[in-house]
Write an enzyme that holds these catalytic residues in place. Structure first.
Site, short mmCIF file in Angstrom:
data_model
loop_
_atom_site.label_atom_id
_atom_site.label_comp_id
_atom_site.label_asym_id
_atom_site.label_seq_id
_atom_site.Cartn_x
_atom_site.Cartn_y
_atom_site.Cartn_z
CD GLN A 194 -7.83 -22.40 16.57
OE1 GLN A 194 -8.81 -21.78 16.97
NE2 GLN A 194 -7.92 -23.53 15.92
CB CYS A 195 -4.40 -18.03 22.28
SG CYS A 195 -5.79 -18.99 22.85
CG ASP A 209 -1.84 -6.69 -2.63
OD1 ASP A 209 -2.69 -5.79 -2.60
OD2 ASP A 209 -1.72 -7.55 -1.73
CB SER A 210 2.34 -8.31 0.78
OG SER A 210 1.25 -8.29 1.63
CB THR A 237 0.40 -4.46 6.23
OG1 THR A 237 -0.85 -4.33 5.54
CG2 THR A 237 1.05 -3.10 6.36
CG ASP A 238 -2.82 -7.74 3.18
OD1 ASP A 238 -3.15 -7.07 4.18
OD2 ASP A 238 -3.39 -7.64 2.08
CB THR A 278 -0.90 0.00 1.26
OG1 THR A 278 -1.78 -1.11 1.15
CG2 THR A 278 -1.72 1.26 1.38
N1 ASP Z 1 -2.84 -5.40 0.31
C1 ASP Z 1 -1.73 -4.62 0.78
C2 ASP Z 1 -0.50 -5.50 0.76
O1 ASP Z 1 -0.32 -6.27 1.64
C3 ASP Z 1 -2.00 -4.11 2.15
C4 ASP Z 1 -0.93 -3.20 2.72
O2 ASP Z 1 0.15 -3.05 2.21
O3 ASP Z 1 -1.20 -2.61 3.78
O4 ASP Z 1 0.27 -5.41 -0.16
#
Ligand code: ASP
Length: 360
Positions: A286-287, A72-73, A104-105, A14
Site C-alpha cells: 500500500q506504500c 472520461d477515463s 488522468t484518472d 479533461t
Molecule cells: N475525469 C478526468 C478523466 O480522467 C480527469 C482528467 O482527465 O484529468 O478523464
C-alpha cells in the site's frame, strides 16, 4: 533535416473537455481545432499540424486521430486498451512516435496495460493529458501536449511512458497521486526517464532497448481479476467472497513490506485454498515506495499460503500484468512465475548480496 512524425491518438479526458450542462464533458473535434490555433503546437507558416522548431532546429509534423466516443477515463476498460493498441499498430510504420491523449484518472492503468500488450515496441508511446482543460486560459494542457509531442517525435525512447508536468515516467511504474495539483503523477520506485527543464535530461542508462522483434499486440481479454486493499478489520468472510469463482487473479494490497493479518482466524486458510484451486494472488504494498519482502513473519506467512510477492510493482502494474497473463493460455504456476520477473521494466528485484564499494 526531416521533421519528426507523431500520431496523437485522442481518447478523451479533461484536456479536450468543455463545460456542459452536467459538468465537464469531452467534445468531438474540439482538440484538433483548438490545437491548430496554438503557436506552441502549430506554426501557422507551416502545413497543418507542424510544431515550431526545437532548440536544435527540428520540427514535428503531427496529426490527431480521435478514438470516438471520447471518454472520461473513468469509462475506459480493457476493450479500449485494445483499441488504442490497434490504432498504434495500424499506423506504426508511418510515424516516429505516438502520443496517447487520455484522462488522468486511469492513465496509469492504461499505460501499464499498453506496456504489456505492445510486444516488441521500438518507438515511444507517451500518454499525456492535463488537470485543466485546454479550453481554460490558465491550463497545463499546452505544455504537457507539446512536451509529449516533441519527445515522441525527436527522441528515440522505446517505452510506454507518461509525460506530465515536465517529467517522463515509465508508464508501468507510475500512479496518479494528486487529484488537483498539476504535478499529478509519481513514479515512486523508479527514477524519472526524462526531466525537462532548461535542458532535456534523458536517463539513457535506464531507457529500455528494443528487442528488434516486430510489433505484436498480445491483447488483454480476461476480466477475471480484482484488487483488494487490506484494512485492519477485514474479515476472512470478505476475503473468501472476493476469491469466489470465476475470479482467477487477485492483487492484494498489503501493509508496508507485504504484511497481512496472518494470525487471524482462517485468513491464511482462505488464501491457501484459493491458491490451491488455481487463483493467482499477488501481494503489493500500500506504500508508494519500497518492496514486498519476506522479512516479517506476517508477510512470510502470506507467501506460505501461495501468495506471490509483487516486489515493487504499483497496484496498477500488478493488476494489468495479471490480467494480461491470465488472458494467455498459461498454467497458474507459469503466471505466478512471470509475475515475479520483470517483463517490461515494471519491477526491480533487490540485490541479494550487499555491496559496500564502487569497486565491485
Ligand atoms: N475525469 C478526468 C478523466 O480522467 C480527469 C482528467 O482527465 O484529468 O478523464
Amino acid at each position: 533535416m526531416a521533421n519528426g512524425r507523431v500520431l496523437v491518438i485522442h481518447t478523451g479526458g479533461t484536456i479536450g473537455m468543455k463545460p456542459g450542462p452536467d459538468g465537464y464533458e469531452p467534445v468531438d473535434g474540439w482538440l484538433p481545432e483548438r490545437a491548430a490555433k496554438i503557436r506552441a503546437l502549430h506554426d501557422p507558416d507551416q502545413p497543418l499540424l507542424t510544431t515550431p522548431p526545437s532548440r536544435f532546429g527540428r520540427r514535428v509534423s503531427w496529426e490527431i486521430q480521435e478514438l470516438r466516443p471520447l471518454l472520461d477515463s473513468a469509462e475506459v476498460g480493457r476493450e479500449h486498451w485494445v483499441r488504442m493498441a490497434e490504432a498504434i499498430a495500424a499506423r506504426y510504420d508511418e510515424f516516429d512516435g505516438f502520443v496517447v491523449v487520455h484522462g488522468t484518472d486511469t492513465m496509469a492503468y492504461t499505460a501499464a496495460a499498453l506496456s504489456f500488450m505492445l510486444e516488441g515496441l521500438g518507438k515511444s508511446v507517451l500518454l499525456t493529458g492535463s488537470q485543466l482543460p485546454l479550453a481554460n486560459t490558465r491550463n497545463d494542457a499546452v505544455e504537457n501536449l507539446q512536451g509529449a509531442i516533441m519527445l515522441a517525435g525527436l527522441y528515440e525512447i522505446p517505452e510506454v511512458g507518461i509525460f506530465f508536468a515536465d517529467k517522463l515516467m515509465r508508464g508501468n511504474r507510475t500512479s496518479k497521486v494528486d487529484a488537483s495539483g498539476l504535478d499529478a503523477f509519481r513514479s515512486g520506485s523508479f527514477p524519472l526517464l526524462v526531466r525537462v527543464g532548461t535542458d532535456v535530461d534523458v536517463r539513457w542508462d535506464l531507457v529500455q532497448k528494443p528487442s528488434g522483434d516486430p510489433l505484436n499486440i498480445v491483447p488483454i481479454t480476461s476480466e477475471r481479476v480484482a484488487a483488494l486493499r487490506l484494512f485492519p478489520s477485514i474479515s476472512w468472510e470478505t476475503l473468501e467472497r472476493f476469491l469466489e469463482p470465476p475470479l482467477q487473479g487477485l492483487v492484494l494490497e498489503t501493509y508496508g513490506a507485504g504484511n497481512a493479518p496472518s494470525s487471524r482466524d482462517r485468513f491464511l486458510d482462505v488464501l491457501g485454498a484459493a491458491s490451491a484451486r488455481g487463483v493467482v494472488v499477488v501481494s503489493v504494498s500500500q506504500c508508494q515506495t519500497g518492496h514486498v519482502t519476506a522479512e516479517y513473519a506476517a508477510g512470510r506467512a502470506l507467501l506460505g499460503a501461495g501468495v506471490v510477492p509483487g516486489a515493487d510493482m504499483t497496484p496498477e502494474a500488478a493488476l494489468t500484468k495479471l490480467q494480461w497473463l491470465l488472458s494467455q493460455d498459461l498454467e497458474p504456476d507459469e503466471v505466478r512465475a512471470r509475475m515475479q520477473v520483470s517483463l517490461r521494466g515494471e519491477l526491480t528485484i533487490p540485490a541479494t548480496t550487499p555491496r559496500f564499494t564502487w569497486r565491485d
